[in-house]
Design a protein around this motif. Structure first.
Motif, PDB file in Angstrom:
ATOM      1  N   ARG A 332       0.841  -1.192  -0.120  1.00 22.42           N
ATOM      2  CA  ARG A 332       0.021  -0.018  -0.180  1.00 22.42           C
ATOM      3  C   ARG A 332       1.080   1.206  -0.017  1.00 22.42           C
ATOM      4  N   GLU A 335       2.355   1.276  -3.548  1.00 20.74           N
ATOM      5  CA  GLU A 335       1.745   1.904  -4.692  1.00 20.74           C
ATOM      6  C   GLU A 335       1.436   3.468  -4.590  1.00 20.74           C
ATOM      7  N   ARG A 336       0.983   3.907  -3.558  1.00 19.32           N
ATOM      8  CA  ARG A 336       0.749   5.526  -3.195  1.00 19.32           C
ATOM      9  C   ARG A 336       2.036   6.342  -3.292  1.00 19.32           C
ATOM     10  N   PHE A 339       2.343   6.587  -6.934  1.00 17.03           N
ATOM     11  CA  PHE A 339       1.410   7.353  -7.853  1.00 17.03           C
ATOM     12  C   PHE A 339       1.596   8.812  -7.367  1.00 17.03           C
ATOM     13  N   ASP A 366      -8.745   4.965   0.587  1.00 20.48           N
ATOM     14  CA  ASP A 366      -8.449   5.329  -0.946  1.00 20.48           C
ATOM     15  C   ASP A 366      -9.126   6.444  -1.519  1.00 20.48           C
ATOM     16  N   TYR A 382      -6.966   3.865  -9.619  1.00 19.60           N
ATOM     17  CA  TYR A 382      -6.983   2.396 -10.098  1.00 19.60           C
ATOM     18  C   TYR A 382      -6.382   1.804 -11.228  1.00 19.60           C
ATOM     19  N   GLN A 385      -2.598   1.591 -10.696  1.00 15.91           N
ATOM     20  CA  GLN A 385      -2.294   0.428 -10.072  1.00 15.91           C
ATOM     21  C   GLN A 385      -2.040  -0.720 -11.150  1.00 15.91           C
ATOM     22  N   LYS A 386      -2.894  -0.739 -12.241  1.00 14.98           N
ATOM     23  CA  LYS A 386      -2.857  -1.799 -13.402  1.00 14.98           C
ATOM     24  C   LYS A 386      -1.403  -1.778 -14.004  1.00 14.98           C
ATOM     25  N   LEU A 388       1.227  -1.301 -12.603  1.00 18.25           N
ATOM     26  CA  LEU A 388       2.759  -1.618 -11.870  1.00 18.25           C
ATOM     27  C   LEU A 388       2.810  -3.210 -11.873  1.00 18.25           C
TER      28      LEU A 388
END
Length: 388
Positions: A332, A335-336, A339, A366, A382, A385-386, A388
């Motif tokens: 988590r 990913e953040r 981003f 989120d 979202y 995230q795809k 990554l």
């Protein structure tokens, strides 16, 4: 003939073991004599052969006479009549009266051998009441000797007094099943010892609510002696240089610190000091904020710290101000951060514009993270995230 008679007597248990042995020996002697006669016919020539034949005949004749005498003596010792009515036991086909039938005790219906406690529930009051309390018998029967221990306990004399004790110190009824499932051995602890341990905790200024909560969340707490509890409290107070109030604080929030092994705790303290490079006052602040860090997985601590410090360039003092970040999932955080970096908003220095705190990075839901921190839509996050 003797052999057939012997087998018949043994089959119907008419002769005692001594008589059976005598008949068997006599039969063997007669057999040997017969074999000798067959091997040495009467029409033998030669003085030496006749002499040997005579010696064999005299030997076996003496042997026969000896065992016949023993057989006669043994048979004379057998009682001439057997009193079949002397026994007081009941026979399978014997008719009995109604009064005698009512007085007979029923055979126990508990299975003599079973690997599952569920087979005994209907016949055991203790197991029945424990199931009603919410005890998980399936988990208990996986542990060696626990099943047999529970079957030996009497509910009224062994189980009920300890349940009443737990309720007396403030444990909620809904937690009794959980406590016994985790620690069935509390049912065998002496009540005086249990009371002494509760009194000790209260003497250290733990409130009654603290004690009840600690026992509910750490079922093995009351199994340890007063000396061990005192040593554990002293260890955390000395290692972390805490005052009594802060020591009670971390123990009340994480009572398993008094029950588990000290080795993981010592190792995590060394990791924070040597590998992660935190100062003593920073470690103290981290533990007071997140006591769970003392028993956390070492690999997870190192992985999150290295990403925060080496990749995100967050200094030690900022990490120690929000140590709850160690409770977050590494994926988590990663990913953040990526981003925010993609959007050009990965600023973790309080002196910079658009500063993002670790609290908002790790703890925000989120939708709030996307709209208030990243200034983007959840759909954008979202889609990112795809990639990554």
């Amino acid at each position: 003939m003797a052999s057939s008679c012997m087998q018949l007597c043994i089959k119907h248990r008419l002769l005692p073991p001594v008589c059976t042995v005598a008949l068997s020996t006599c039969a063997q002697v007669r057999h040997c004599c017969t074999v000798t006669r067959l091997r040495h016919p009467t029409t033998v020539t030669g003085t030496q052969t006749k002499y040997q034949q005579g010696q064999h005949i005299r030997f076996y004749s003496d042997l026969i006479d000896k065992h016949q005498a023993n057989e006669t003596q043994t048979l004379n010792e057998i009682p001439t009549s057997l009193d079949l009515d002397a026994t007081t036991g009941l026979y399978a086909l014997e008719e009995i009266g109604d009064e005698e039938a009512v007085s007979l005790a029923p055979l126990p219906s508990i299975p003599p051998v079973s690997a599952f406690l569920k087979d005994y529930v209907d016949q055991s009051e203790t197991l029945t009441k424990l199931v009603q309390l919410g005890v998980n018998l399936w988990k208990l029967e996986q542990r060696p000797n626990v099943g047999s221990m529970l079957l030996r306990l009497d509910f009224d004399t062994d189980v009920a007094p300890r349940l009443l004790f737990l309720k007396g110190i403030g444990v909620d009824d809904s937690r009794l099943g959980y406590i016994i499932t985790r620690n069935p051995f509390v049912l065998t602890e002496d009540l005086e010892n249990l009371q002494a341990r509760v009194n000790y905790l209260k003497s250290k200024k733990f409130t009654a609510e603290n004690v009840a909560s600690m026992v509910s969340r750490a079922p093995y707490l009351l199994n340890f002696s007063v000396k061990r509890l005192d040593n554990r409290l002293g260890f955390y107070q000395q290692q972390l240089n805490l005052n009594p109030s802060n020591t009670r604080n971390i123990v009340a929030r994480l009572p398993r610190l008094l029950c588990g092994s000290l080795e993981p705790v010592k190792e995590n303290l060394k990791v924070c000091e040597i590998e992660l490079g935190f100062k003593a006052n920073e470690i103290q602040h981290i533990v007071l904020a997140v006591p769970k860090i003392l028993t956390a997985n070492k690999r997870k601590l190192t992985q999150i710290f290295e990403f925060l410090h080496n990749t995100m360039n967050v200094p030690h003092h900022l990490i120690s101000k929000f140590p709850q970040v160690f409770n977050s999932k590494f994926l988590r955080i990663r990913e953040r951060h990526l981003f925010l970096q993609y959007l050009g908003r990965a600023h973790y220095d309080p002196d910079q514009a658009n500063y993002v705190s670790l609290e908002r990075l790790a703890s925000s839901p989120d939708d709030i993270f996307c709209t208030e921190v990243a200034l983007a839509t959840p759909e954008d996050f979202y889609l990112f995230q795809k990639t990554l």
